[in-house]
Design an enzyme around this catalytic site. Structure first.
Site, PDB file in Angstrom:
ATOM      1  N   HIS A 285     -65.261-121.896  39.346  1.00  0.00           N
ATOM      2  CA  HIS A 285     -64.375-121.526  38.236  1.00  0.00           C
ATOM      3  C   HIS A 285     -65.013-120.396  37.457  1.00  0.00           C
ATOM      4  CE1 HIS A 285     -61.858-124.949  39.014  1.00  0.00           C
ATOM      5  NE2 HIS A 285     -62.961-125.681  39.120  1.00  0.00           N
TER       6      HIS A 285
ATOM      7  N   GLU B 107     -66.698-125.428  45.076  1.00  0.00           N
ATOM      8  CA  GLU B 107     -65.666-125.222  44.055  1.00  0.00           C
ATOM      9  C   GLU B 107     -66.200-124.257  43.009  1.00  0.00           C
ATOM     10  OE1 GLU B 107     -64.137-128.887  42.310  1.00  0.00           O
ATOM     11  OE2 GLU B 107     -63.723-127.850  40.426  1.00  0.00           O
TER      12      GLU B 107
ATOM     13  N   PRO C 119     -53.423-120.458  42.395  1.00  0.00           N
ATOM     14  CA  PRO C 119     -52.388-119.947  41.512  1.00  0.00           C
ATOM     15  C   PRO C 119     -52.896-119.131  40.331  1.00  0.00           C
ATOM     16  CG  PRO C 119     -52.021-122.259  41.971  1.00  0.00           C
ATOM     17  CD  PRO C 119     -53.299-121.889  42.639  1.00  0.00           C
ATOM     18  N   ASN C 120     -52.205-118.025  40.102  1.00  0.00           N
ATOM     19  CA  ASN C 120     -52.403-117.141  38.945  1.00  0.00           C
ATOM     20  C   ASN C 120     -53.677-116.297  39.009  1.00  0.00           C
ATOM     21  OD1 ASN C 120     -49.989-118.029  37.557  1.00  0.00           O
ATOM     22  ND2 ASN C 120     -51.061-119.960  37.277  1.00  0.00           N
TER      23      ASN C 120
ATOM     24  N   ASN D 228     -61.618-121.308  44.464  1.00  0.00           N
ATOM     25  CA  ASN D 228     -61.163-121.459  43.080  1.00  0.00           C
ATOM     26  C   ASN D 228     -59.680-121.818  43.167  1.00  0.00           C
ATOM     27  OD1 ASN D 228     -60.400-121.376  40.449  1.00  0.00           O
ATOM     28  ND2 ASN D 228     -61.320-119.389  39.980  1.00  0.00           N
TER      29      ASN D 228
ATOM     30  N   TYR E 157     -60.815-114.641  31.178  1.00  0.00           N
ATOM     31  CA  TYR E 157     -61.083-114.334  32.591  1.00  0.00           C
ATOM     32  C   TYR E 157     -61.602-112.919  32.844  1.00  0.00           C
ATOM     33  CZ  TYR E 157     -58.483-118.675  33.195  1.00  0.00           C
ATOM     34  OH  TYR E 157     -58.078-119.985  33.127  1.00  0.00           O
TER      35      TYR E 157
ATOM     36  N   ARG F  22     -54.668-111.181  33.186  1.00  0.00           N
ATOM     37  CA  ARG F  22     -54.379-112.512  32.670  1.00  0.00           C
ATOM     38  C   ARG F  22     -55.442-112.941  31.642  1.00  0.00           C
ATOM     39  NH1 ARG F  22     -55.775-117.959  36.134  1.00  0.00           N
ATOM     40  NH2 ARG F  22     -54.875-119.416  34.641  1.00  0.00           N
TER      41      ARG F  22
ATOM     42  N   ALA G 218     -55.407-124.112  38.551  1.00  0.00           N
ATOM     43  CA  ALA G 218     -54.940-125.366  37.948  1.00  0.00           C
ATOM     44  C   ALA G 218     -54.762-126.489  38.974  1.00  0.00           C
ATOM     45  CB  ALA G 218     -53.625-125.118  37.206  1.00  0.00           C
TER      46      ALA G 218
ATOM     47  N   ARG H  30     -63.292-126.416  27.748  1.00  0.00           N
ATOM     48  CA  ARG H  30     -61.890-126.103  27.452  1.00  0.00           C
ATOM     49  C   ARG H  30     -61.087-127.402  27.270  1.00  0.00           C
ATOM     50  NH1 ARG H  30     -59.781-121.727  31.576  1.00  0.00           N
ATOM     51  NH2 ARG H  30     -58.115-121.659  30.009  1.00  0.00           N
TER      52      ARG H  30
END
Ligand code: DQA
Length: 144
Positions: free
Chosen positions: A97, A95, A9-10, A71, A22, A17, A74, A104
């Protein structure tokens, strides 16, 4: 060798964004560069904002491909169903990111996926993806 990058998502909004987190590059531009840098392997790309679609894609490729670079955005922090999908298939998943999730908000510190994954790369910007691809290429060389 055949691997796939799956974005959740996103991540279709990369470049637009929250650029301070990012970056300014779209994933399409990054992916074009990545593919041209590694012409000897087949790198596929899939993005969805929907959990079930991501699960379907993992199931579809996970018995045939050599690796998944995931990735999950969320969903990393919420989805046990995605973790189960990763555990259910044959090929290893890494995985990734873009941001350092551990620097964060606290709710980003928990990954439901990490325990089902071969490894985790976070915080290195878009290079996080390429490092994961490099790992699969190194594995491929060892097996030859
Ligand atoms: C992200 C980190 C997640 O916490 C966030 O929800 C994302 C992107 C990253 O690549 O840094 O969507 O996975």
């Amino acid at each position: 060798m055949q691997i796939i990058i799956i974005n959740g998502p996103n991540l279709n909004l990369l470049g637009k964004r929250e650029p301070s987190i990012y970056g300014n590059t779209t994933f399409e531009d990054y992916f074009k560069d990545l593919k041209s840098k590694h012409p000897i392997i087949r790198i596929h790309y899939y993005q969805s904002n929907h959990e079930g679609d991501l699960i379907d894609k993992i199931q579809e490729v996970g018995f045939d491909y050599d690796g998944i670079v995931l990735n999950a955005g969320a969903l990393t922090h919420t989805s046990i169903a995605l973790k189960d999908a990763i555990s259910s298939v044959k090929c290893p998943t890494i995985e990734v990111h873009i941001s350092n999730v551990y620097a964060r908000e606290e709710y980003r510190h928990k990954s439901h996926l990490a325990e089902a994954c071969k490894g985790l790369i976070a915080g290195l910007g878009l290079d996080s993806y390429e490092l994961a691809v490099q790992y699969f290429m190194n594995q491929g060389k060892k097996m030859r």
